[in-house]
Scaffold this motif. Structure first.
Motif, PDB file in Angstrom:
ATOM      1  N   ILE A 151     -25.774  23.002 -16.632  1.00  0.00           N
ATOM      2  CA  ILE A 151     -26.777  22.623 -15.513  1.00  0.00           C
ATOM      3  C   ILE A 151     -27.622  23.810 -15.552  1.00  0.00           C
ATOM      4  CG2 ILE A 151     -27.327  22.003 -13.323  1.00  0.00           C
ATOM      5  CD1 ILE A 151     -24.910  20.288 -13.235  1.00  0.00           C
ATOM      6  N   ALA A 152     -27.054  24.970 -15.336  1.00  0.00           N
ATOM      7  CA  ALA A 152     -27.956  26.198 -15.087  1.00  0.00           C
ATOM      8  C   ALA A 152     -28.832  26.477 -16.278  1.00  0.00           C
ATOM      9  CB  ALA A 152     -27.052  27.396 -14.567  1.00  0.00           C
ATOM     10  N   LYS A 153     -28.232  26.221 -17.568  1.00  0.00           N
ATOM     11  CA  LYS A 153     -29.015  26.621 -18.744  1.00  0.00           C
ATOM     12  C   LYS A 153     -29.899  25.526 -19.012  1.00  0.00           C
ATOM     13  CE  LYS A 153     -28.237  29.394 -21.158  1.00  0.00           C
ATOM     14  NZ  LYS A 153     -29.069  30.797 -21.520  1.00  0.00           N
ATOM     15  N   LEU A 154     -29.698  24.288 -18.918  1.00  0.00           N
ATOM     16  CA  LEU A 154     -30.714  23.187 -18.893  1.00  0.00           C
ATOM     17  C   LEU A 154     -32.059  23.477 -17.995  1.00  0.00           C
ATOM     18  CD1 LEU A 154     -28.598  20.153 -18.834  1.00  0.00           C
ATOM     19  CD2 LEU A 154     -29.979  20.945 -20.783  1.00  0.00           C
ATOM     20  N   ASP A 155     -31.746  23.998 -16.535  1.00  0.00           N
ATOM     21  CA  ASP A 155     -32.618  24.174 -15.872  1.00  0.00           C
ATOM     22  C   ASP A 155     -33.475  25.379 -16.241  1.00  0.00           C
ATOM     23  OD1 ASP A 155     -33.833  23.588 -13.241  1.00  0.00           O
ATOM     24  OD2 ASP A 155     -33.063  25.314 -12.562  1.00  0.00           O
ATOM     25  N   GLU A 156     -32.794  26.360 -16.717  1.00  0.00           N
ATOM     26  CA  GLU A 156     -33.588  27.559 -17.369  1.00  0.00           C
ATOM     27  C   GLU A 156     -34.565  27.362 -18.277  1.00  0.00           C
ATOM     28  OE1 GLU A 156     -32.265  31.404 -20.113  1.00  0.00           O
ATOM     29  OE2 GLU A 156     -30.807  30.643 -18.249  1.00  0.00           O
ATOM     30  N   LYS A 157     -34.105  26.327 -19.302  1.00  0.00           N
ATOM     31  CA  LYS A 157     -34.742  25.834 -20.428  1.00  0.00           C
ATOM     32  C   LYS A 157     -35.884  24.925 -20.499  1.00  0.00           C
ATOM     33  CE  LYS A 157     -32.377  28.293 -23.540  1.00  0.00           C
ATOM     34  NZ  LYS A 157     -32.717  29.312 -24.365  1.00  0.00           N
ATOM     35  N   LEU A 158     -36.167  24.405 -19.197  1.00  0.00           N
ATOM     36  CA  LEU A 158     -37.087  23.369 -18.908  1.00  0.00           C
ATOM     37  C   LEU A 158     -38.238  24.019 -18.298  1.00  0.00           C
ATOM     38  CD1 LEU A 158     -35.223  20.499 -17.153  1.00  0.00           C
ATOM     39  CD2 LEU A 158     -36.490  20.405 -19.381  1.00  0.00           C
ATOM     40  N   ALA A 159     -39.531  23.382 -18.581  1.00  0.00           N
ATOM     41  CA  ALA A 159     -40.797  23.752 -18.173  1.00  0.00           C
ATOM     42  C   ALA A 159     -40.845  23.444 -16.969  1.00  0.00           C
ATOM     43  CB  ALA A 159     -42.073  23.427 -19.006  1.00  0.00           C
ATOM     44  N   PRO A 160     -41.927  23.641 -15.807  1.00  0.00           N
ATOM     45  CA  PRO A 160     -41.964  23.133 -14.581  1.00  0.00           C
ATOM     46  C   PRO A 160     -42.173  21.550 -14.826  1.00  0.00           C
ATOM     47  CG  PRO A 160     -43.225  25.140 -14.571  1.00  0.00           C
ATOM     48  CD  PRO A 160     -42.432  24.939 -16.146  1.00  0.00           C
ATOM     49  N   GLY A 161     -41.461  20.574 -14.213  1.00  0.00           N
ATOM     50  CA  GLY A 161     -41.698  19.517 -14.262  1.00  0.00           C
ATOM     51  C   GLY A 161     -41.004  18.654 -15.640  1.00  0.00           C
ATOM     52  N   GLY A 162     -40.457  19.590 -16.149  1.00  0.00           N
ATOM     53  CA  GLY A 162     -39.599  18.992 -17.458  1.00  0.00           C
ATOM     54  C   GLY A 162     -38.736  17.930 -17.096  1.00  0.00           C
ATOM     55  N   VAL A 163     -38.072  17.311 -18.272  1.00  0.00           N
ATOM     56  CA  VAL A 163     -37.068  16.233 -17.931  1.00  0.00           C
ATOM     57  C   VAL A 163     -36.027  16.260 -18.940  1.00  0.00           C
ATOM     58  CG1 VAL A 163     -38.712  14.670 -16.944  1.00  0.00           C
ATOM     59  CG2 VAL A 163     -38.415  14.582 -19.351  1.00  0.00           C
ATOM     60  N   VAL A 164     -34.806  15.982 -18.970  1.00  0.00           N
ATOM     61  CA  VAL A 164     -33.613  15.898 -19.369  1.00  0.00           C
ATOM     62  C   VAL A 164     -33.526  14.477 -19.614  1.00  0.00           C
ATOM     63  CG1 VAL A 164     -31.178  16.395 -19.736  1.00  0.00           C
ATOM     64  CG2 VAL A 164     -32.722  18.010 -18.778  1.00  0.00           C
TER      65      VAL A 164
END
Length: 272
Positions: A151-164
């Protein structure tokens, strides 16, 4: 719980498994794969679960023309890989398996904005890319034993407002949990197979905004029993199965109790 470094070491074994998976599966694993690919996939196809899941993912993509997209754990390409490669502003297909990525690289050659990368998502050295508008993870997120690290890595890799956008198995339905517990000691790939528990789901919900979610194969998982009822026509069987699926799809979107009766979960999660 495994640390990030320990998971990266496990992922090296996972890479070897998927590069040469036909040689790495023991008999119980082969039986489970047959059940999953032949029985479950047929059920999902017969009553529209596969098509509805794919279509809602496409809807969640939206207009890709200005988006940077990561196709996480895509192997040699999933249902939407070529669509995303063709239509995204920037597309990266990422997988541990260099054998599979070589095949994907050939498939996306017509798209100059797309590339295929063999690397570990958790490794900043091997995969430093970030600021993704979309991370598409079809059947991938449950491969991480420690959801906190993921979860930390996903959050880090996303742009602001990005989605998974995800699709993963659940281990919250009692009969499925019992079956998995009995199978797990014999499973060749158990080190990186961690179907979502309730606790896992709520960890994702705490970090991301769950914009939309749907559970699959709740009541509809019993569709296979229809095959043992000789006086029902195929049309009638599928009609009943589709009604069960519709109920699972709609009720699980709002009710946790209904969601956790399901075998699979698909989600649209947005960075807070």
């Amino acid at each position: 719980m495994k640390t990030q470094e320990e998971i990266i070491e496990i992922n090296k074994k996972q890479k070897d498994f998927y590069n040469y998976k036909s040689d790495k599966k023991n008999l119980p694993t082969r039986i489970w794969y047959y059940f999953r690919e032949k029985t479950l996939k047929k059920i999902r196809k017969d009553i529209g679960i596969l098509s509805e899941s794919y279509e809602i993912h496409k809807t969640w993509f939206g207009d890709l023309s200005n988006k940077k997209v990561l196709d996480l754990g895509c192997f040699a390409g999933n249902h939407w890989s070529l669509y995303m490669a063709e239509n995204s502003k920037e597309f990266i297909g990422l997988d541990l398996s260099d054998v599979a990525i070589a095949r994907l690289a050939e498939r996306i050659k017509p798209y100059p904005n797309a590339k295929a990368v063999a690397a570990d998502f958790l490794s900043e050295t091997d995969f430093p890319d970030k600021d993704f508008d979309i991370i598409y993870a079809y059947g991938v997120l449950h491969h991480f034993q420690n959801p906190d690290v993921l979860i930390a890595k996903l959050d880090e890799k996303l742009a602001p407002g990005g989605v998974v956008i995800s699709y993963d198995p659940l281990e919250t339905s009692l009969p499925i949990k019992i079956m998995r517990v009995l199978y797990r000691p014999f499973q060749s790939d158990k080190d990186w197979e961690w179907p979502f528990t309730k606790k896992t789901y709520f960890k994702f919900a705490k970090t991301f905004n769950i914009v939309e979610r749907h559970g699959l194969l709740g009541q509809a998982k019993w569709y296979f029993i229809m095959n043992f009822i000789p006086f029902l026509s195929e049309e009638k069987k599928q009609s009943i199965g589709k009604k069960w699926h519709k109920k699972d799809w709609d009720l699980s979107a709002k009710s946790d109790s209904q969601l956790f009766k399901c075998m699979h979960l698909t989600m649209l999660m947005q960075k807070k």
